[in-house]
Design an enzyme around this catalytic site. Sequence first.
Site, PDB file in Angstrom:
ATOM      1  N   ASN A 154      -7.900  11.524   4.225  1.00  0.00           N
ATOM      2  CA  ASN A 154      -7.715  11.647   2.767  1.00  0.00           C
ATOM      3  C   ASN A 154      -8.990  11.379   1.974  1.00  0.00           C
ATOM      4  O   ASN A 154      -8.995  11.461   0.738  1.00  0.00           O
ATOM      5  CB  ASN A 154      -6.553  10.767   2.275  1.00  0.00           C
ATOM      6  N   HIS A 161     -21.197 -17.075  33.049  1.00  0.00           N
ATOM      7  CA  HIS A 161     -22.450 -17.508  32.421  1.00  0.00           C
ATOM      8  C   HIS A 161     -22.121 -18.367  31.202  1.00  0.00           C
ATOM      9  O   HIS A 161     -22.427 -18.034  30.065  1.00  0.00           O
ATOM     10  CB  HIS A 161     -23.324 -16.298  32.083  1.00  0.00           C
ATOM     11  N   ASP A 195      -9.280   6.636   7.510  1.00  0.00           N
ATOM     12  CA  ASP A 195     -10.747   6.643   7.421  1.00  0.00           C
ATOM     13  C   ASP A 195     -11.315   5.306   7.889  1.00  0.00           C
ATOM     14  O   ASP A 195     -12.312   5.254   8.615  1.00  0.00           O
ATOM     15  CB  ASP A 195     -11.188   6.853   5.964  1.00  0.00           C
ATOM     16  N   ARG A 244     -17.844 -18.571  39.124  1.00  0.00           N
ATOM     17  CA  ARG A 244     -17.631 -17.105  39.103  1.00  0.00           C
ATOM     18  C   ARG A 244     -17.377 -16.599  40.522  1.00  0.00           C
ATOM     19  O   ARG A 244     -16.586 -15.691  40.744  1.00  0.00           O
ATOM     20  CB  ARG A 244     -18.806 -16.372  38.448  1.00  0.00           C
ATOM     21  N   GLY A 291      -3.675  -3.981  11.499  1.00  0.00           N
ATOM     22  CA  GLY A 291      -4.078  -4.477  10.173  1.00  0.00           C
ATOM     23  C   GLY A 291      -5.586  -4.553  10.118  1.00  0.00           C
ATOM     24  O   GLY A 291      -6.203  -3.941   9.243  1.00  0.00           O
ATOM     25  N   HIS A 343       0.835  -1.208   0.000  1.00  0.00           N
ATOM     26  CA  HIS A 343       0.000   0.000   0.000  1.00  0.00           C
ATOM     27  C   HIS A 343       0.865   1.252   0.000  1.00  0.00           C
ATOM     28  O   HIS A 343       1.273   1.723   1.070  1.00  0.00           O
ATOM     29  CB  HIS A 343      -0.920  -0.016   1.225  1.00  0.00           C
ATOM     30  N   HIS A 386     -28.324 -15.706  25.365  1.00  0.00           N
ATOM     31  CA  HIS A 386     -27.271 -15.533  26.359  1.00  0.00           C
ATOM     32  C   HIS A 386     -26.516 -16.831  26.662  1.00  0.00           C
ATOM     33  O   HIS A 386     -25.546 -16.815  27.410  1.00  0.00           O
ATOM     34  CB  HIS A 386     -27.869 -14.980  27.664  1.00  0.00           C
ATOM     35  N   HIS A 403      -2.205  -1.318   7.131  1.00  0.00           N
ATOM     36  CA  HIS A 403      -1.867  -1.561   5.715  1.00  0.00           C
ATOM     37  C   HIS A 403      -0.792  -0.598   5.227  1.00  0.00           C
ATOM     38  O   HIS A 403      -0.060  -0.905   4.303  1.00  0.00           O
ATOM     39  CB  HIS A 403      -3.124  -1.487   4.832  1.00  0.00           C
TER      40      HIS A 403
HETATM   41  C1  LIG Z   1     -11.498  -4.789   9.855  1.00  0.00           C
HETATM   42  C2  LIG Z   1     -10.972  -4.603   8.476  1.00  0.00           C
HETATM   43  N1  LIG Z   1     -11.821  -4.624   7.435  1.00  0.00           N
HETATM   44  C3  LIG Z   1     -11.366  -4.502   6.168  1.00  0.00           C
HETATM   45  C4  LIG Z   1     -10.029  -4.373   5.927  1.00  0.00           C
HETATM   46  C5  LIG Z   1      -9.522  -4.306   4.503  1.00  0.00           C
HETATM   47  N2  LIG Z   1      -9.040  -2.924   4.223  1.00  0.00           N
HETATM   48  C6  LIG Z   1      -7.765  -2.598   4.254  1.00  0.00           C
HETATM   49  S1  LIG Z   1      -7.514  -0.954   4.049  1.00  0.00           S
HETATM   50  C7  LIG Z   1      -9.171  -0.680   3.872  1.00  0.00           C
HETATM   51  C8  LIG Z   1      -9.753   0.688   3.721  1.00  0.00           C
HETATM   52  C9  LIG Z   1      -8.839   1.684   3.200  1.00  0.00           C
HETATM   53  O1  LIG Z   1      -9.298   2.964   3.427  1.00  0.00           O
HETATM   54  P1  LIG Z   1      -8.584   3.921   4.459  1.00  0.00           P
HETATM   55  O2  LIG Z   1      -8.706   3.372   5.816  1.00  0.00           O
HETATM   56  O3  LIG Z   1      -9.107   5.270   4.228  1.00  0.00           O
HETATM   57  O4  LIG Z   1      -7.047   3.837   4.062  1.00  0.00           O
HETATM   58  P2  LIG Z   1      -6.345   4.572   2.842  1.00  0.00           P
HETATM   59  O5  LIG Z   1      -7.132   4.262   1.616  1.00  0.00           O
HETATM   60  O6  LIG Z   1      -6.367   6.007   3.186  1.00  0.00           O
HETATM   61  O7  LIG Z   1      -4.986   3.975   2.808  1.00  0.00           O
HETATM   62  C10 LIG Z   1      -9.876  -1.867   3.965  1.00  0.00           C
HETATM   63  C11 LIG Z   1     -11.339  -1.969   3.813  1.00  0.00           C
HETATM   64  C12 LIG Z   1      -9.161  -4.361   7.039  1.00  0.00           C
HETATM   65  N3  LIG Z   1      -7.849  -4.240   6.922  1.00  0.00           N
HETATM   66  N4  LIG Z   1      -9.662  -4.445   8.287  1.00  0.00           N
END
Ligand SMILES: Cc1ncc(C[n+]2csc(CCOP(=O)(O)OP(=O)(O)O)c2C)c(N)n1
Length: 667
Positions: free
Chosen positions: A191, A464, A161, A360, A123, A34, A476, A74
């Site tokens: 971004n 529980h 984001d 418990r 991640g 990335h 539950h 990422h």
């Molecule tokens: C819980 C989870 N769901 C989905 C993903 C797959 N995934 C990796 S990055 C991303 C979204 C990327 O958008 P953003 O967070 O804005 O990162 P940018 O594009 O700015 O690098 C997703 C859906 C993940 N890593 N974790």
Amino acid sequence: MLNTVSADRVTHSDLANAVRALAMDAVEQAKSGHPGLPMGAADIATVLFTKFLKYDAADPTWPDRDRFVLSAGHGSMLLYALLHLTGVKGMTIEELKNFRKLGSKTPGHPENFETPGVETTTGPLGQGIATAVGMALAERMLNAEYGNDLVDHYTYVLASDGDLMEGISHEAIALAGHLKLNRLIVLFDDNGISIDGPLSLADSVDQVKRFQACGWNAVRVDGHDPKAIQRAISRAQKSDKPTLIACKTTIGFGAPKKAGTSKAHGEPLGAEELAGAKAALAWTYAPFEIPDNIRDAWAKAGKKGRRHRKAWTDRLKALPQDKRAEFERRVKGVRPKALAEAIATLKDKLIAEPQNVATRKASEIALEVITEAVPELVLGSADLTPSNNTKTKNLNAISPGSYAGRYIHYGIREHGMAAAMNGIALHGGYVPAGATFLVFTDYARPAMRIAALAGIPAVYVMTHDSIGLGEDGPTHQPVEHLAALRCMPKMRVFRPADAIETAEAWQLALERTDGPTTLALTRQNLPQVRKEGGAKNLSATGAYELSPAQGKARATIFASGSEVEIALAAQKLLAEQSFAVRVVSVPSLDLFLAQPEKVREAIIGDAPIKVAIEAAVRFGWDSVIGPDGIFVGMHGFGASAPYKDLYKHFGITAEAVVEKVLRTHNL
Ligand SMILES: Cc1ncc(C[n+]2csc(CCOP(=O)(O)OP(=O)(O)O)c2C)c(N)n1
């Protein structure tokens, strides 16, 4: 040669572009990764690392360092480039060239157990920011115990984001805002782009307003203006609240065609685009080449915290020997000797005065002594304190701005709790134990999985634990959760049968320093089945013969937790028919299955009939009883009724066991 330009001519852009170039080159070479986030957030990270972060690359684990969490895992190349450039030992240029390769220190997403200087595994989006909340809380709590001389640092997060869209972020920021964790500073890489395209496809939250509503200080800045970023961080450091700095950035900054689009997010730029980006950034060096002057300037940033570290070490040395030794023990994560002694004494006491209580409650009894013996144990609950029995009389709860305490009311935030626990453990100085109902491990599971993967010693007190909770009914009543937790690598699960096994499970959970433990505990009372106390921990092999057969065993009954009582009753009924049966208690099926074959064989024995009883699904038990073994347990969801009626309704009774054993015997 350009490499000879003097260090004082290095600009902010040079430093940030070095990060961008390394990220572009490494992703290109790996043919995956990335580039967009490192390119977009390089200015933010450069300001943080060169102007603020209290950090010494020579010792990235120094206890009083500022923490930096890359929540958007990422964008790992951002972090690897920073660790390399600041001079963390082992983070060589070769490691960057081997980005995403087997055995490298540069895996696809940051792993704290692979890479020096990585504070936590990230991640799964949202985990990092929620983990950082735990780190920031642990910092304040340890500060309350040891003072500014030893504990006085910030926790910084870079979040994307995606981090802020994930539900866990809400639990985390609400908790941090409530607790006024003003040492927590989140830099939001604003971004407006995610994988599918512009954020407007799926989101229109005003994050600044959301954070403000959660009790944060929240501001917007231009994420490519170093002075603005610097001013905002300076102000954040003085705030009495946690701070969000929404930094408006361009993903893939510099890339001629892909910048500002989702094309920059998660794939190599490609030769042409990469060349165009380097030209736009006026970066004229070969792949992976960093000119000496820029390298020197980054190395200087890596030493920025050295004098702080040295002064801190002097202050530590000046402490009275016992206080210093205790602090060092705590931050190294070494458990106190008093733990084993406290458990042995408690077990002897329980033998002398047996307790027929729910596990418990047995856990609470154990915690009364454990919390005295283990001062680093911090308990808490996701708003089920009276049901989880986690708050012993000697524990005070922390509260906003007042962090001297060892109990955390996490609110109804199971996921946020489990992630904060990861941060508390990773920060050092504490062992977190958090509680809810076993069925809600589903709500906490992604953070529990990080704990397992990253080898974090957290303890989940999950009460529980079966249909034995009765009237609350199938929503539950966990049935698949034990199996689901047992199959998670490195997660250990205990389901103790009585007060003694509960004490033993706590001992094993706390002595474990390389991974998490779940304690599955009953709501309903159970008889004390163990007749022996002493220092030996019989639960340590996961299973042991609790009650031998009178004569040559014709069947072995394995059972866990509340069903051990049923196994013993079946043994008695069968003995009345001259049918000799042994009972093996299995407080931890996964720990038992991890024993050497010889140990397992000796405990499983050679009786021809094997039975397992557990008020949960069969999954996993075939490893002990075989596919032809008799399983008495659940085959679907539970129901709402008094628990004794449910056990009868679902056929989990001593009579049913007897009938099945005799039927199999007579086949
Ligand atoms: C819980 C989870 N769901 C989905 C993903 C797959 N995934 C990796 S990055 C991303 C979204 C990327 O958008 P953003 O967070 O804005 O990162 P940018 O594009 O700015 O690098 C997703 C859906 C993940 N890593 N974790």
